[in-house]
Design an enzyme around this catalytic site. Structure first.
Site, PDB file in Angstrom:
ATOM      1  CG  HIS A 136      -1.939   0.972   1.357  1.00 21.53           C
ATOM      2  ND1 HIS A 136      -1.745   2.257   1.776  1.00 21.53           N
ATOM      3  CD2 HIS A 136      -3.262   0.865   1.079  1.00 21.53           C
ATOM      4  CE1 HIS A 136      -2.906   2.901   1.767  1.00 21.53           C
ATOM      5  NE2 HIS A 136      -3.844   2.081   1.344  1.00 21.53           N
ATOM      6  CG  ASP A 213       0.498  -2.434   6.112  1.00 19.78           C
ATOM      7  OD1 ASP A 213      -0.494  -2.691   6.812  1.00 19.78           O
ATOM      8  OD2 ASP A 213       0.448  -1.684   5.121  1.00 19.78           O
ATOM      9  CD  GLN A 216      -6.847  -4.570   3.584  1.00 20.42           C
ATOM     10  OE1 GLN A 216      -7.780  -5.348   3.764  1.00 20.42           O
ATOM     11  NE2 GLN A 216      -7.041  -3.286   3.338  1.00 20.42           N
ATOM     12  CE  LYS A 239      -7.320  -0.252   5.892  1.00 19.09           C
ATOM     13  NZ  LYS A 239      -8.158   0.161   4.782  1.00 19.09           N
TER      14      LYS A 239
HETATM   15  N1  PLP Z   1      -1.829  -0.820   4.509  1.00 17.86           N
HETATM   16  C1  PLP Z   1      -2.719  -1.553   3.834  1.00 17.86           C
HETATM   17  C2  PLP Z   1      -2.328  -2.917   3.332  1.00 17.86           C
HETATM   18  C3  PLP Z   1      -3.987  -1.050   3.604  1.00 17.86           C
HETATM   19  O1  PLP Z   1      -4.885  -1.776   2.924  1.00 17.86           O
HETATM   20  C4  PLP Z   1      -4.319   0.237   4.103  1.00 17.86           C
HETATM   21  C5  PLP Z   1      -5.638   0.826   3.837  1.00 17.86           C
HETATM   22  O2  PLP Z   1      -6.325   0.440   2.932  1.00 17.86           O
HETATM   23  C6  PLP Z   1      -3.356   0.944   4.817  1.00 17.86           C
HETATM   24  C7  PLP Z   1      -2.117   0.383   4.999  1.00 17.86           C
HETATM   25  C8  PLP Z   1      -3.632   2.295   5.368  1.00 17.86           C
HETATM   26  O3  PLP Z   1      -4.545   2.216   6.410  1.00 17.86           O
HETATM   27  P1  PLP Z   1      -5.114   3.533   7.092  1.00 17.86           P
HETATM   28  O4  PLP Z   1      -5.661   4.384   5.985  1.00 17.86           O
HETATM   29  O5  PLP Z   1      -6.168   3.032   8.016  1.00 17.86           O
HETATM   30  O6  PLP Z   1      -3.989   4.187   7.791  1.00 17.86           O
END
Ligand code: PLP
Length: 419
Positions: A136, A213, A216, A239
């Site tokens: 991401h 991270d 997900q 999430k």
């Molecule tokens: N990392 C992954 C794999 C994600 O899918 C997301 C959001 O879709 C994020 C990080 C970022 O999350 P947030 O916007 O809640 O900080």
């Protein structure tokens, strides 16, 4: 074949039935454009059970106070609730103690915290940060920012055709220049679950730190940071059936203890003088300002809700629902799913020949079905397939085979209407 012909419909798996979860989630019972809502945008955010909504309301209605200050009953109660939330997150992640958990706004802020605190203190010219090509943007851009400042270098870890990590390439990229490996525990576009434990063990041979991270991952399968041996683990509450604006960063005690604060302000200090300040112990030194106290209460309720179902049963149900959805979508002519790595989570990113992903999402929305379309904040992962944009249906524990049927039927109608 119609979707009704498909056998092995996953209604229940072990003790878990999606109906148990659906009963608790009020928004799933609304209509959209005159049709019962089908929420398949769980990768973007999950819907909230009443236990979370009620915990937030009860906190504000009966217990609101700032924390760690003020010698009064409600300040004490709010502090206890906040710290109970920290302990719940620690248990949820298999962390050794609550002090290894810092509250942040979400995964993005957690990664920026590590990049700005650990990164600025530990990276220098020529150092390398290995970043998965499926990451991401929030696990790419913070590293680019700190790399520019420290003259370190970002090195992408390539993918194989099925969207899994190219392990051999990863091993080849590791060296004593590698200072950090930043890797998702589950990809938001391809659903890939990289072999994080194995990658961490390899990275540690070179003395590199590993940030995982978990944005997900946490809602889909149990996580044990001790078993992964990760140095950092980040996730977002929203999430995980919890509120927005709250998330957590786990860090190994010795790693957190050696990191400088990244934001200054109230709550993170011990003593302040114009000649200098001393800081509160970990994790409070990473939590400057008034935190999202209600968010922590809601996150705690979300963790309790999710863990009230057997995690293994939920994971098994989601796996069977993914299989069912893959079979069902295979009946739509011209539909191609991106990412088929073994063990992937229930994320189906796809293209439909002759239809722009945005049009697909709009068509489905008319039928009350919410999916996402675009680059999903993971452009390099789509470029791996030569794409800029795709549609994505992401499933959760409360989704049902009937909802998958509605998605499939709607897509079949779109194909027919497009000729
Ligand atoms: N990392 C992954 C794999 C994600 O899918 C997301 C959001 O879709 C994020 C990080 C970022 O999350 P947030 O916007 O809640 O900080």
């Amino acid at each position: 074949m119609t979707t009704a012909d498909l056998d092995a419909r996953p209604r229940t798996a072990g003790a878990f039935s999606p109906e148990d979860a659906r009963r608790d989630v009020p928004v799933l019972h609304r209509t959209v454009n005159g049709r019962p809502l089908v929420w398949l945008d769980n990768g973007a955010t999950t819907q909230k059970p009443r236990q979370v909504i009620e915990a937030l309301a009860a906190y504000y209605a009966g217990a609101n106070s700032n924390i760690h200050r003020g010698a009064h009953t409600m300040a004490r109660e709010a502090t206890e609730a906040y710290e109970a939330g920290r302990a719940a997150v620690a248990r949820f992640l298999g962390a050794p103690s609550p002090e290894t958990v810092c509250f942040v706004r979400g995964t993005t802020e957690a990664i920026n915290l590590v990049a700005q605190s650990w990164g600025r203190a530990n990276l220098g010219p020529g150092d390398e940060i290995l970043v998965g090509a499926l990451e991401h943007h929030s696990n790419i851009v913070p590293w680019q920012l700190v790399a520019r400042e420290t003259r370190a270098r970002l090195v992408p870890v390539p993918l194989l055709a099925d969207g899994s990590i190219d392990r051999r390439a990863f091993e080849g990229l590791l060296s004593y220049r590698t200072r950090l490996v930043a890797i998702s525990h589950a990809s938001n576009t391809l659903g890939t679950v990289p072999p994080v434990r194995e990658m961490t063990a390899l990275a540690h041979r070179y003395g590199a730190r590993v940030l995982v991270d978990g944005a997900q991952a946490v809602a889909h399968f149990p996580v044990d940071v001790g078993e992964l041996d990760a140095d950092f683990y980040a996730f977002s509450g929203h999430k995980l059936y919890g509120p927005t604006g709250i998330g957590a960063l786990y860090g190994k005690p010795e790693v957190l203890a050696a990191m400088p604060p990244w934001q200054g302000g109230g709550n993170m200090i011990e003593q302040v003088d114009f000649t200098g300040s001393s800081y509160a112990p970990v994790p409070h030194c990473f939590e400057a300002g008034t935190g999202n106290i209600a968010g922590v209460v809601g996150l705690h309720a979300a963790i309790d809700w999710l863990t009230s179902f057997g995690r293994a049963e939920v994971a098994a149900y989601e796996e069977s629902l993914l299989e069912y959805a893959q079979q069902a979508l295979a009946s739509v002519p011209g539909l191609e799913v991106l990412g088929s790595a073994p063990g992937k989570i229930a994320v189906l990113t796809f293209t439909l020949a002759g239809s722009d992903p945005g049009e697909v999402a709009q068509w489905l929305d008319r039928d009350g079905i919410a999916i996402r379309a675009g680059h999903h904040c993971a452009q390099p992962s789509l470029r791996h397939y030569g794409l800029d944009s795709a549609a994505r249906a992401s499933l959760a524990l409360y989704n049902t085979p009937e909802e998958v049927d509605r998605l499939t039927d709607s897509l079949l109608r779109l194909r027919r209407s497009a000729g």
